[in-house]
Design a protein around this motif. Structure first.
Motif, PDB file in Angstrom:
ATOM      1  N   ASN A   4       0.833  -1.204   0.000  1.00 40.78           N
ATOM      2  CA  ASN A   4       0.000   0.000   0.000  1.00 40.78           C
ATOM      3  C   ASN A   4       0.874   1.263   0.000  1.00 40.78           C
ATOM      4  O   ASN A   4       0.839   2.076   0.921  1.00 40.78           O
ATOM      5  CB  ASN A   4      -0.947   0.013   1.203  1.00 40.78           C
ATOM      6  CG  ASN A   4      -1.849  -1.198   1.243  1.00 40.78           C
ATOM      7  OD1 ASN A   4      -2.132  -1.815   0.221  1.00 40.78           O
ATOM      8  ND2 ASN A   4      -2.290  -1.574   2.435  1.00 40.78           N
ATOM      9  N   VAL A   5       1.664   1.384  -1.048  1.00 42.38           N
ATOM     10  CA  VAL A   5       2.552   2.533  -1.213  1.00 42.38           C
ATOM     11  C   VAL A   5       2.074   3.349  -2.405  1.00 42.38           C
ATOM     12  O   VAL A   5       1.927   2.816  -3.506  1.00 42.38           O
ATOM     13  CB  VAL A   5       4.012   2.080  -1.428  1.00 42.38           C
ATOM     14  CG1 VAL A   5       4.915   3.289  -1.657  1.00 42.38           C
ATOM     15  CG2 VAL A   5       4.504   1.260  -0.236  1.00 42.38           C
ATOM     16  N   LYS A   6       1.830   4.628  -2.185  1.00 40.16           N
ATOM     17  CA  LYS A   6       1.444   5.545  -3.261  1.00 40.16           C
ATOM     18  C   LYS A   6       2.489   6.649  -3.387  1.00 40.16           C
ATOM     19  O   LYS A   6       2.871   7.271  -2.391  1.00 40.16           O
ATOM     20  CB  LYS A   6       0.071   6.156  -2.984  1.00 40.16           C
ATOM     21  CG  LYS A   6      -1.080   5.182  -3.091  1.00 40.16           C
ATOM     22  CD  LYS A   6      -2.424   5.890  -2.942  1.00 40.16           C
ATOM     23  CE  LYS A   6      -3.582   4.910  -3.103  1.00 40.16           C
ATOM     24  NZ  LYS A   6      -4.896   5.588  -2.992  1.00 40.16           N
ATOM     25  N   VAL A   7       2.895   6.897  -4.628  1.00 38.36           N
ATOM     26  CA  VAL A   7       3.870   7.945  -4.917  1.00 38.36           C
ATOM     27  C   VAL A   7       3.308   8.819  -6.020  1.00 38.36           C
ATOM     28  O   VAL A   7       2.840   8.310  -7.046  1.00 38.36           O
ATOM     29  CB  VAL A   7       5.223   7.340  -5.354  1.00 38.36           C
ATOM     30  CG1 VAL A   7       6.219   8.448  -5.681  1.00 38.36           C
ATOM     31  CG2 VAL A   7       5.777   6.424  -4.260  1.00 38.36           C
ATOM     32  N   ARG A   8       3.368  10.133  -5.824  1.00 36.60           N
ATOM     33  CA  ARG A   8       2.823  11.074  -6.798  1.00 36.60           C
ATOM     34  C   ARG A   8       3.766  12.272  -6.968  1.00 36.60           C
ATOM     35  O   ARG A   8       4.308  12.815  -6.007  1.00 36.60           O
ATOM     36  CB  ARG A   8       1.458  11.618  -6.322  1.00 36.60           C
ATOM     37  CG  ARG A   8       0.374  10.562  -6.109  1.00 36.60           C
ATOM     38  CD  ARG A   8      -0.112  10.020  -7.441  1.00 36.60           C
ATOM     39  NE  ARG A   8      -1.248   9.122  -7.277  1.00 36.60           N
ATOM     40  CZ  ARG A   8      -1.159   7.817  -7.071  1.00 36.60           C
ATOM     41  NH1 ARG A   8       0.040   7.252  -6.999  1.00 36.60           N
ATOM     42  NH2 ARG A   8      -2.238   7.066  -6.951  1.00 36.60           N
ATOM     43  N   ASN A   9       3.963  12.667  -8.218  1.00 40.89           N
ATOM     44  CA  ASN A   9       4.585  13.957  -8.535  1.00 40.89           C
ATOM     45  C   ASN A   9       5.997  14.100  -7.962  1.00 40.89           C
ATOM     46  O   ASN A   9       6.262  14.878  -7.058  1.00 40.89           O
ATOM     47  CB  ASN A   9       3.715  15.116  -8.024  1.00 40.89           C
ATOM     48  CG  ASN A   9       2.299  15.053  -8.526  1.00 40.89           C
ATOM     49  OD1 ASN A   9       2.047  14.673  -9.666  1.00 40.89           O
ATOM     50  ND2 ASN A   9       1.362  15.398  -7.670  1.00 40.89           N
ATOM     51  N   LEU A  10       6.913  13.324  -8.533  1.00 46.33           N
ATOM     52  CA  LEU A  10       8.320  13.442  -8.173  1.00 46.33           C
ATOM     53  C   LEU A  10       9.090  14.092  -9.317  1.00 46.33           C
ATOM     54  O   LEU A  10       8.873  13.774 -10.488  1.00 46.33           O
ATOM     55  CB  LEU A  10       8.931  12.067  -7.883  1.00 46.33           C
ATOM     56  CG  LEU A  10       8.376  11.250  -6.722  1.00 46.33           C
ATOM     57  CD1 LEU A  10       9.210   9.996  -6.535  1.00 46.33           C
ATOM     58  CD2 LEU A  10       8.312  12.067  -5.441  1.00 46.33           C
ATOM     59  N   GLU A  11      10.010  14.977  -8.948  1.00 53.31           N
ATOM     60  CA  GLU A  11      10.981  15.524  -9.896  1.00 53.31           C
ATOM     61  C   GLU A  11      12.349  15.026  -9.463  1.00 53.31           C
ATOM     62  O   GLU A  11      12.777  15.263  -8.332  1.00 53.31           O
ATOM     63  CB  GLU A  11      10.949  17.047  -9.900  1.00 53.31           C
ATOM     64  CG  GLU A  11      11.961  17.669 -10.848  1.00 53.31           C
ATOM     65  CD  GLU A  11      12.011  19.185 -10.769  1.00 53.31           C
ATOM     66  OE1 GLU A  11      12.961  19.780 -11.323  1.00 53.31           O
ATOM     67  OE2 GLU A  11      11.119  19.777 -10.132  1.00 53.31           O
ATOM     68  N   ILE A  12      13.030  14.333 -10.366  1.00 58.03           N
ATOM     69  CA  ILE A  12      14.311  13.708 -10.046  1.00 58.03           C
ATOM     70  C   ILE A  12      15.355  14.204 -11.043  1.00 58.03           C
ATOM     71  O   ILE A  12      15.084  14.277 -12.248  1.00 58.03           O
ATOM     72  CB  ILE A  12      14.186  12.175 -10.094  1.00 58.03           C
ATOM     73  CG1 ILE A  12      13.178  11.699  -9.037  1.00 58.03           C
ATOM     74  CG2 ILE A  12      15.532  11.495  -9.877  1.00 58.03           C
ATOM     75  CD1 ILE A  12      12.777  10.242  -9.155  1.00 58.03           C
ATOM     76  N   TYR A  13      16.554  14.541 -10.560  1.00 56.63           N
ATOM     77  CA  TYR A  13      17.567  15.098 -11.462  1.00 56.63           C
ATOM     78  C   TYR A  13      18.964  14.670 -11.006  1.00 56.63           C
ATOM     79  O   TYR A  13      19.195  14.346  -9.839  1.00 56.63           O
ATOM     80  CB  TYR A  13      17.465  16.617 -11.522  1.00 56.63           C
ATOM     81  CG  TYR A  13      17.826  17.327 -10.227  1.00 56.63           C
ATOM     82  CD1 TYR A  13      19.081  17.928 -10.055  1.00 56.63           C
ATOM     83  CD2 TYR A  13      16.927  17.393  -9.175  1.00 56.63           C
ATOM     84  CE1 TYR A  13      19.416  18.565  -8.871  1.00 56.63           C
ATOM     85  CE2 TYR A  13      17.247  18.030  -7.992  1.00 56.63           C
ATOM     86  CZ  TYR A  13      18.494  18.610  -7.844  1.00 56.63           C
ATOM     87  OH  TYR A  13      18.830  19.238  -6.657  1.00 56.63           O
ATOM     88  N   ASP A  14      19.909  14.640 -11.952  1.00 58.89           N
ATOM     89  CA  ASP A  14      21.327  14.375 -11.696  1.00 58.89           C
ATOM     90  C   ASP A  14      21.530  13.175 -10.784  1.00 58.89           C
ATOM     91  O   ASP A  14      22.349  13.204  -9.850  1.00 58.89           O
ATOM     92  CB  ASP A  14      21.997  15.608 -11.077  1.00 58.89           C
ATOM     93  CG  ASP A  14      22.029  16.799 -12.013  1.00 58.89           C
ATOM     94  OD1 ASP A  14      21.565  16.669 -13.160  1.00 58.89           O
ATOM     95  OD2 ASP A  14      22.501  17.873 -11.592  1.00 58.89           O
ATOM     96  N   THR A  15      20.810  12.101 -11.045  1.00 55.40           N
ATOM     97  CA  THR A  15      20.798  10.938 -10.158  1.00 55.40           C
ATOM     98  C   THR A  15      21.566   9.784 -10.787  1.00 55.40           C
ATOM     99  O   THR A  15      21.297   9.391 -11.925  1.00 55.40           O
ATOM    100  CB  THR A  15      19.349  10.556  -9.820  1.00 55.40           C
ATOM    101  OG1 THR A  15      18.823  11.545  -8.938  1.00 55.40           O
ATOM    102  CG2 THR A  15      19.259   9.190  -9.176  1.00 55.40           C
TER     103      THR A  15
END
Length: 509
Positions: free
Chosen positions: A275-286
């Motif tokens: 039951n994991v919800k993830v919304r609206n991530l911005e990821i950079y230089d990873t």
């Protein structure tokens, strides 16, 4: 408890604190000179607030050095604007064989760390003191002489303090603060429940193992509006307890940069994640993966829902792995994963080059790594849906650098017991997506492209059952075939668009 109701209850708890007495640490003798160790004064204020039924401990503007602090029930630690709570730089202040965290809570409830101030781990001078003690033989560290990664000796993790450790705590709020320059995990919430982490900033590229936010075997967690820039995983869910796990987790509106993975569950995976919800991530230089979902220690993963992720300049888009690291423990299961509305740009170079602590160089020649979904023989990854996904690879693969033919798929190593990461298999014969040992894979509205020429097959499925592909577009490629299905049964492919000049777009074997 429903997360929305849970959040409302925590807001109510915060409002009740506003009616409680305040305790300024200055009134208990704390000095803002950036030198005096104020541990005793700050702890007195915390203890007094707890003794009187709870209250708000105020850290006013100024530089306050402190050692280990123990939070107490019904107490808010509030860091005012321009307040800086500075970690002591003496390793001996954190205890003997295992370093305590700077801020500790153990089996307490209704605790908060709030305000516009900063918790500063002072990593560089603290590391110098650790080196001094190790070289003098006054600090035990069995790993000290064994590690030489990144061309520098690495003290063991137990000798490098976390900044916040909350263990078996309930009703936690961490809001608005900045946390910076730690030597190990920045914050760990272990065996806790009912957690809100909102609008915090984490800046720590000062050493290895600098996870930004770790949630370990905790439940009812809400992480929102956070900015994380660290040398290890950005936000990471872990399980170290085979009888527990992470459950009812909501993560939204966060900006992440990492010299490991942006959002990750695992590697520690003894219990469960559900039951994991993830919304609206911005990821950079990873350096590693934008999204990493891993169970390799016998734990189970199910009911994962990730949507609206934009990642630029990251080493890998999606990495999903079921493995088996523990010899006498059966593999768990990984099933019920839904990932939608994701756009990722993957370069050919090192995404985190130039950061003070970047990820380790891959120690063999390789081309750009594809995204992957992989189980192990007899234990497939199950029921994964990818919807509205676009991955743009820089490409530029060279056969003289590394090559792996599609006629040798059985030679791709299983690496059943290896540490899970996107480069674990070495060179792969696909440039876009590689899937092996899986059941129930759905790909809908998928677009893969390579900006520069890549001789490899775009997409490979190997030992896959119940494959459904619809509205899949693969950009111009010189590979032949474009899509390879090896040992694939019960497949359904509709509206597959390729830009290959050949007729051999899809091959079954």
């Amino acid at each position: 408890m429903h997360l929305r109701l849970f959040a409302l209850l925590l807001i109510f708890n915060i409002s009740t604190f506003a009616q409680k007495k305040t305790y300024s640490i200055v009134q208990y003798g704390a000095l803002a000179d950036g030198k005096t160790n104020n541990t005793t004064a700050i702890q007195k204020a915390i203890d007094e607030a707890e003794k009187n039924g709870g209250g708000i401990v105020i850290v006013p503007a100024g530089d306050f050095v402190t050692g280990v602090l123990h939070l107490k029930s019904n107490v808010v630690l509030n860091l005012a604007l321009n307040a800086r709570l500075m970690a002591t730089t003496k390793r001996s202040d954190y205890g003997g064989k295992k370093a305590s965290a700077l801020i500790v809570g153990n089996n307490v409830h209704h605790i908060s760390i709030t305000g516009k101030g900063t918790i500063d781990g002072q990593a560089k001078p603290l590391l110098e003191d650790i080196y001094r003690m190790l070289n003098a033989g006054t600090l035990e560290d069995a790993e000290w002489k064994e590690y030489n990664d990144w061309h520098q000796m690495r003290p063991a993790e137990h000798n490098r303090p976390h900044l916040i450790d909350l263990i078996s705590c309930q009703n936690i709020v961490v809001k608005n603060i900045t946390i910076r320059d730690g030597l190990c995990w920045i914050q760990d919430y272990r065996g806790c429940s009912d957690i809100v982490i909102d609008s915090i900033t984490v800046e720590s590229n000062t050493f290895l193992n600098n996870d930004g936010i770790d949630i370990t075997d905790s439940k009812n967690v809400r992480i929102t509006n956070c900015a994380v820039n660290v040398a290890d995983d950005g936000i990471c869910l872990k399980s170290s307890d085979a009888s527990s796990g992470c459950e009812n987790i909501y993560i939204a509106n966060c900006k992440l940069r990492s010299s490991a993975s942006g959002f990750k569950m695992g590697t520690a995976s003894r219990g469960y994640f559900k039951n994991v919800k993830v919304r609206n991530l911005e990821i950079y230089d990873t350096f590693r993966s934008a999204i990493a979902i891993e169970t390799v220690d016998g734990g189970n993963i199910e009911n994962i829902d990730i949507r609206n992720v934009v990642a630029r300049n990251t080493g890998n888009a999606i990495f999903i792995r079921l493995g088996k690291r523990r010899e006498n423990v059966a593999p768990g299961y990984l099933r019920g994963v839904y990932i939608s509305d994701v756009k990722v740009e993957v370069p050919a170079g090192k995404p985190d080059a130039g950061y003070s602590w970047d990820g380790p160089e891959v120690r063999y020649p390789h081309n750009v790594f594809p995204s992957s979904i992989t189980g192990i023989p007899g234990h497939p990854v199950e029921d994964v849906t990818l919807n509205n996904i676009e991955i743009i690879y820089e490409g530029g693969a060279l056969a003289k650098r590394a090559a792996f033919g599609i006629d040798s798929l059985e030679q791709v190593p299983e690496k059943i017991r290896d540490y899970p990461e996107f480069s674990m298999f070495g060179e792969l014969p696909a440039w876009g997506f590689y899937t092996r040992h899986a059941v129930g894979i759905t790909m809908n509205n998928i677009k893969l492209s390579s900006q520069n020429s890549d001789f490899r097959t775009a997409v490979i499925f190997d030992d896959v059952k119940k494959l459904n592909m619809k509205n899949v577009e693969i950009g111009k490629t010189e590979s032949k075939p474009v899509i390879l299905l090896n040992k694939v049964s019960d497949s359904s492919l509709h509206k597959i668009k390729t830009h290959s000049p050949t007729k051999d777009d899809i091959r079954y074997q």
